[in-house]
Design a protein around this motif. Structure first.
Motif, PDB file in Angstrom:
ATOM      1  N   ASP A 143       0.819  -1.210   0.000  1.00 32.08           N
ATOM      2  CA  ASP A 143       0.000   0.000   0.000  1.00 32.08           C
ATOM      3  C   ASP A 143       0.854   1.263   0.000  1.00 32.08           C
ATOM      4  N   LYS A 144       2.076   1.174   0.522  1.00 31.37           N
ATOM      5  CA  LYS A 144       2.936   2.351   0.624  1.00 31.37           C
ATOM      6  C   LYS A 144       4.057   2.369  -0.401  1.00 31.37           C
ATOM      7  N   CYS A 145       4.534   1.215  -0.812  1.00 31.52           N
ATOM      8  CA  CYS A 145       5.718   1.115  -1.669  1.00 31.52           C
ATOM      9  C   CYS A 145       5.508   1.837  -3.001  1.00 31.52           C
ATOM     10  N   ILE A 146       6.536   2.583  -3.439  1.00 35.08           N
ATOM     11  CA  ILE A 146       6.495   3.258  -4.736  1.00 35.08           C
ATOM     12  C   ILE A 146       7.503   2.646  -5.717  1.00 35.08           C
ATOM     13  N   ASN A 147       8.096   1.511  -5.325  1.00 40.35           N
ATOM     14  CA  ASN A 147       9.077   0.817  -6.169  1.00 40.35           C
ATOM     15  C   ASN A 147      10.237   1.725  -6.581  1.00 40.35           C
ATOM     16  N   CYS A 148      10.781   2.438  -5.603  1.00 41.56           N
ATOM     17  CA  CYS A 148      11.913   3.319  -5.883  1.00 41.56           C
ATOM     18  C   CYS A 148      13.234   2.563  -5.916  1.00 41.56           C
ATOM     19  N   MET A 149      13.264   1.341  -5.381  1.00 48.26           N
ATOM     20  CA  MET A 149      14.416   0.440  -5.403  1.00 48.26           C
ATOM     21  C   MET A 149      15.518   0.810  -4.414  1.00 48.26           C
ATOM     22  N   ARG A 150      15.268   1.778  -3.542  1.00 51.04           N
ATOM     23  CA  ARG A 150      16.325   2.135  -2.596  1.00 51.04           C
ATOM     24  C   ARG A 150      16.629   0.994  -1.636  1.00 51.04           C
ATOM     25  N   CYS A 151      15.619   0.272  -1.188  1.00 49.88           N
ATOM     26  CA  CYS A 151      15.862  -0.806  -0.224  1.00 49.88           C
ATOM     27  C   CYS A 151      16.755  -1.885  -0.826  1.00 49.88           C
ATOM     28  N   ILE A 152      16.580  -2.140  -2.114  1.00 55.06           N
ATOM     29  CA  ILE A 152      17.437  -3.119  -2.787  1.00 55.06           C
ATOM     30  C   ILE A 152      18.866  -2.600  -2.864  1.00 55.06           C
ATOM     31  N   GLN A 153      19.011  -1.329  -3.152  1.00 56.00           N
ATOM     32  CA  GLN A 153      20.334  -0.730  -3.293  1.00 56.00           C
ATOM     33  C   GLN A 153      21.113  -0.722  -1.980  1.00 56.00           C
ATOM     34  N   VAL A 154      20.426  -0.462  -0.855  1.00 58.08           N
ATOM     35  CA  VAL A 154      21.155  -0.293   0.406  1.00 58.08           C
ATOM     36  C   VAL A 154      21.352  -1.588   1.174  1.00 58.08           C
ATOM     37  N   CYS A 155      20.691  -2.670   0.793  1.00 57.38           N
ATOM     38  CA  CYS A 155      20.796  -3.917   1.560  1.00 57.38           C
ATOM     39  C   CYS A 155      22.234  -4.446   1.530  1.00 57.38           C
ATOM     40  N   PRO A 156      22.902  -4.555   2.682  1.00 58.07           N
ATOM     41  CA  PRO A 156      24.311  -4.987   2.694  1.00 58.07           C
ATOM     42  C   PRO A 156      24.497  -6.455   2.337  1.00 58.07           C
ATOM     43  N   ARG A 157      23.429  -7.244   2.422  1.00 55.88           N
ATOM     44  CA  ARG A 157      23.527  -8.674   2.131  1.00 55.88           C
ATOM     45  C   ARG A 157      22.916  -9.045   0.774  1.00 55.88           C
ATOM     46  N   LYS A 158      22.475  -8.022   0.031  1.00 58.05           N
ATOM     47  CA  LYS A 158      21.840  -8.249  -1.273  1.00 58.05           C
ATOM     48  C   LYS A 158      20.682  -9.236  -1.155  1.00 58.05           C
ATOM     49  N   ALA A 159      19.939  -9.080  -0.071  1.00 58.00           N
ATOM     50  CA  ALA A 159      18.857 -10.020   0.220  1.00 58.00           C
ATOM     51  C   ALA A 159      17.526  -9.602  -0.389  1.00 58.00           C
ATOM     52  N   ARG A 160      17.404  -8.335  -0.773  1.00 58.34           N
ATOM     53  CA  ARG A 160      16.122  -7.843  -1.273  1.00 58.34           C
ATOM     54  C   ARG A 160      16.115  -7.815  -2.797  1.00 58.34           C
ATOM     55  N   SER A 161      14.976  -8.116  -3.374  1.00 54.90           N
ATOM     56  CA  SER A 161      14.846  -8.110  -4.833  1.00 54.90           C
ATOM     57  C   SER A 161      13.370  -8.027  -5.211  1.00 54.90           C
ATOM     58  N   MET A 162      13.131  -7.721  -6.491  1.00 55.96           N
ATOM     59  CA  MET A 162      11.790  -7.794  -7.048  1.00 55.96           C
ATOM     60  C   MET A 162      11.514  -9.239  -7.455  1.00 55.96           C
ATOM     61  N   PRO A 163      10.249  -9.647  -7.534  1.00 57.35           N
ATOM     62  CA  PRO A 163       9.933 -11.006  -7.980  1.00 57.35           C
ATOM     63  C   PRO A 163      10.498 -11.295  -9.369  1.00 57.35           C
ATOM     64  N   ALA A 164      11.021 -12.488  -9.556  1.00 57.12           N
ATOM     65  CA  ALA A 164      11.677 -12.851 -10.817  1.00 57.12           C
ATOM     66  C   ALA A 164      10.738 -12.703 -12.012  1.00 57.12           C
ATOM     67  N   ARG A 165       9.503 -13.104 -11.858  1.00 53.57           N
ATOM     68  CA  ARG A 165       8.570 -13.029 -12.983  1.00 53.57           C
ATOM     69  C   ARG A 165       8.335 -11.578 -13.396  1.00 53.57           C
ATOM     70  N   PHE A 166       8.240 -10.682 -12.408  1.00 49.99           N
ATOM     71  CA  PHE A 166       8.067  -9.257 -12.704  1.00 49.99           C
ATOM     72  C   PHE A 166       9.277  -8.724 -13.459  1.00 49.99           C
ATOM     73  N   LEU A 167      10.476  -9.090 -13.011  1.00 47.61           N
ATOM     74  CA  LEU A 167      11.701  -8.623 -13.655  1.00 47.61           C
ATOM     75  C   LEU A 167      11.800  -9.103 -15.095  1.00 47.61           C
ATOM     76  N   GLU A 168      11.406 -10.346 -15.338  1.00 47.25           N
ATOM     77  CA  GLU A 168      11.451 -10.877 -16.697  1.00 47.25           C
ATOM     78  C   GLU A 168      10.556 -10.076 -17.634  1.00 47.25           C
ATOM     79  N   GLY A 169       9.334  -9.784 -17.173  1.00 47.96           N
ATOM     80  CA  GLY A 169       8.405  -9.019 -17.999  1.00 47.96           C
ATOM     81  C   GLY A 169       8.890  -7.596 -18.235  1.00 47.96           C
ATOM     82  N   ALA A 170       9.414  -6.951 -17.176  1.00 49.18           N
ATOM     83  CA  ALA A 170       9.906  -5.585 -17.308  1.00 49.18           C
ATOM     84  C   ALA A 170      11.107  -5.518 -18.248  1.00 49.18           C
TER      85      ALA A 170
END
Length: 254
Positions: free
Chosen positions: A209-236
């Motif tokens: 409800d709040k996320c704007i998909n800015c991707m900052r959380c993915i960028q700052v994660c020190p363990r590279k643990a966060r990502s978008m769903p694979a199926r979404f990435l394939e389509g995009a």
């Protein structure tokens, strides 16, 4: 002459463009981070004489609503502003017009505007490495040209930029970042999220409800643990490789 950058730059590329533009002016600069909630609280008390450089990313051909709301806390009172949007090499559609209109509604005279290209925040292979050296040179020259325009004219006519009204409809996100088992709940993403979409109790999840998909959380994660769903990435990726593969250059309006 003093300048103020009011930038919404979750992954840093919009900020690079904004800084290069102001470097081209050679003027002193106050930098306001619109992704920082504490900075936004004090924005109305900041310098009310500086030229405002409003710099925002483009999401789905529009300016993120949260960025516009935070910009509205800065009143123009007739002073000059520069409207800059940064997009991921596909299209900026109605975003620049939307930003220009918002600034004018807040009492600014928009003396210049531009649309710059940066690396796509979701599919990083699109416009990879941008803004590059050529983009930065263009941005610095643009800053110098704006300064010359402002200093050389008593009355400046408003710039005309592309776009349509009503603005392009924006779809609610259908997917958003989440963490895998590598997440150790360090809280880096919680602190960095500009819209409070990640809670300290469940940092591996994201509020759709709040996320704007800015991707900052993915960028700052020190363990590279966060990502978008694979199926979404394939389509995009398929869509962008079809529609955004050819290099685009900055469009400047003076």
């Amino acid at each position: 002459m003093k300048w103020m950058i009011a930038g919404f730059s979750p992954t840093g590329t919009t900020k690079k463009i904004a800084k290069a533009i102001t470097e081209g002016t050679g003027c002193s600069v106050l930098d306001v981070d619109l992704t920082d909630l504490e900075a936004v609280k004090n924005v109305a008390r900041l310098d009310d004489t500086a030229v405002l450089l409003a710099a925002v990313p483009v999401y789905q051909g529009r300016v993120p609503a949260v960025a516009l709301e935070r910009l509205k806390g800065i009143r123009g009172n007739g002073r000059y502003a520069v409207a800059v949007v940064v997009y991921g090499n596909r299209e900026y559609e109605d975003a620049l017009l939307e930003l220009k209109n918002t600034l004018e509604e807040s009492g600014f005279q928009v003396a210049a505007a531009a649309a710059f290209v940066a690396e796509h925040s979701i599919i990083r292979s699109i416009a990879s490495g941008r803004p590059d050296e050529a983009d930065i040179r263009t941005a610095k020259k643009f800053g110098a040209d704006i300064l010359e325009k402002i200093n050389g004219a008593q009355n400046i006519s408003p710039v005309t930029v592309p776009g349509n009204i009503p603005y392009r409809a924006v779809n609610a996100p259908s997917a958003w970042p989440a963490a895998d088992d590598a997440c150790n709940r360090c809280g880096a993403c919680v602190a960095a999220c500009p819209v409070g979409a990640i809670s300290r109790e469940t940092p591996n999840l994201t509020s759709g409800d709040k996320c704007i998909n800015c991707m900052r959380c993915i960028q700052v994660c020190p363990r590279k643990a966060r990502s978008m769903p694979a199926r979404f990435l394939e389509g995009a990726k398929t869509m962008l490789e079809k529609n955004a593969a050819k290099r685009r250059e900055a469009e400047l309006f003076l």
